[in-house]
Design a protein around this motif. Sequence first.
Motif, short mmCIF file in Angstrom:
data_model
loop_
_atom_site.label_atom_id
_atom_site.label_comp_id
_atom_site.label_asym_id
_atom_site.label_seq_id
_atom_site.Cartn_x
_atom_site.Cartn_y
_atom_site.Cartn_z
N GLU A 283 0.81 -1.22 -0.04
CA GLU A 283 -0.04 -0.08 -0.05
C GLU A 283 0.94 1.27 -0.07
N ILE A 284 1.98 1.26 0.74
CA ILE A 284 2.84 2.55 0.94
C ILE A 284 3.61 2.75 -0.41
N ILE A 285 3.86 1.46 -0.97
CA ILE A 285 4.80 1.46 -2.30
C ILE A 285 3.91 2.18 -3.38
N ALA A 286 2.49 1.71 -3.34
CA ALA A 286 1.68 2.28 -4.40
C ALA A 286 1.37 3.61 -4.18
N GLU A 287 1.45 4.31 -3.06
CA GLU A 287 1.03 5.68 -2.91
C GLU A 287 2.31 6.29 -3.37
N ILE A 288 3.64 5.85 -2.83
CA ILE A 288 5.01 6.44 -3.39
C ILE A 288 5.02 6.54 -4.90
N LEU A 289 4.30 5.42 -5.63
CA LEU A 289 4.63 5.68 -6.94
C LEU A 289 3.77 6.72 -7.62
N LYS A 290 2.79 7.09 -6.80
CA LYS A 290 1.94 8.36 -7.50
C LYS A 290 2.88 9.63 -7.36
N ILE A 291 3.91 9.69 -6.22
CA ILE A 291 4.85 10.92 -5.86
C ILE A 291 5.93 10.57 -7.19
N LEU A 292 6.38 9.46 -7.43
CA LEU A 292 7.28 9.10 -8.43
C LEU A 292 6.61 9.56 -9.73
N ASP A 293 5.31 9.44 -10.07
CA ASP A 293 4.86 9.89 -11.35
C ASP A 293 5.03 11.42 -11.49
N ASP A 294 4.88 12.34 -10.36
CA ASP A 294 4.80 13.64 -10.14
C ASP A 294 6.29 14.04 -10.60
N PHE A 295 7.09 13.42 -10.33
CA PHE A 295 8.69 13.60 -10.32
C PHE A 295 8.82 13.31 -11.81
N GLU A 296 8.51 12.38 -12.45
CA GLU A 296 8.71 12.09 -13.87
C GLU A 296 7.90 13.25 -14.66
N ARG A 297 6.85 13.97 -14.32
CA ARG A 297 6.16 14.89 -14.98
C ARG A 297 6.90 16.17 -14.78
N ALA A 298 7.35 16.45 -13.77
CA ALA A 298 8.14 17.83 -13.30
C ALA A 298 9.52 17.80 -14.13
N VAL A 299 10.10 16.49 -14.10
CA VAL A 299 11.38 16.57 -15.10
C VAL A 299 10.88 16.63 -16.59
N GLU A 300 9.94 16.13 -17.29
CA GLU A 300 9.61 16.21 -18.49
C GLU A 300 9.34 17.70 -18.78
N ALA A 301 8.53 18.41 -17.90
CA ALA A 301 8.09 19.64 -18.09
C ALA A 301 9.38 20.44 -18.03
N GLY A 302 10.44 20.19 -17.26
CA GLY A 302 11.64 21.23 -17.11
C GLY A 302 12.59 20.87 -18.48
N LYS A 303 12.42 19.94 -19.14
CA LYS A 303 13.36 19.40 -20.37
C LYS A 303 12.55 20.24 -21.51
N ILE A 304 11.20 20.15 -21.27
CA ILE A 304 10.47 20.86 -22.76
C ILE A 304 10.67 22.15 -22.58
N LYS A 305 10.28 22.82 -21.33
CA LYS A 305 10.29 24.46 -21.17
C LYS A 305 11.64 24.88 -21.08
N HIS A 306 12.42 24.14 -20.48
CA HIS A 306 13.98 24.67 -20.07
C HIS A 306 13.58 25.89 -19.13
#
Length: 206
Positions: free
Chosen positions: A72-95
């Motif tokens: 259950e805890i890992i499943a919740e942390i995966l949501k946070i990991l998804d947010d990290f990936e989106r933030a990194v991708e947004a930084g790459k696109i917008k610089h």
Amino acid sequence: MAELKHNHEQEPKETKNNKILLTAEEFQILADKAAKSDEYFDRLLRLQADFDNYKKRLEKEKIEFIKFANEEIIAEILKILDDFERAVEAGKIKHDFDVLYKGIEMIYKDLRDFLKEKGLKEIEAKGKLFNPNEHEAMMQEETDDHPEDHIIEEFQKGYTLNGRVIRPSKVKVAKRPKGAPSDPSTSSGESRASSRDETEGKLGKE
């Protein structure tokens, strides 16, 4: 004659070739008891087998529970990991560093809130009286600017989980300079001495 008859009745059962001769009734009683004994022994063997199977099943369930206890805890942390990936991708696109920074800051807050909900709590350190149960003294510093045995710097945060210390705070502790008068604003002399002994004891083990 009567006496001879009485003695004859007290003699042991008739034997033949070192074997005791039994009546049909006595033999049947022994046979029934032997059958009962075999029945009880079979039951014991079945009970032992059932108990062994139960132990194996219990051990398997225990292993499975440990393996997936944090699911259950890992499943919740995966949501946070998804947010990290989106933030990194947004930084790459917008610089844009500001966009990346704000995204990471938001994720950091979400992670802290999530861990807090699970019972994680920071241990207060800086400015507090050294507590050997919650703090780990990495070094001491002679100073007049801080009360003796109080924490003047925190190197690494400490945490408790549902009231239990899972990581003590790594800290620097104030020490009264040699020859300096004791500070009346600190706690009682006994408390200071106890805290100081604990601090110096921990440092001595390093």
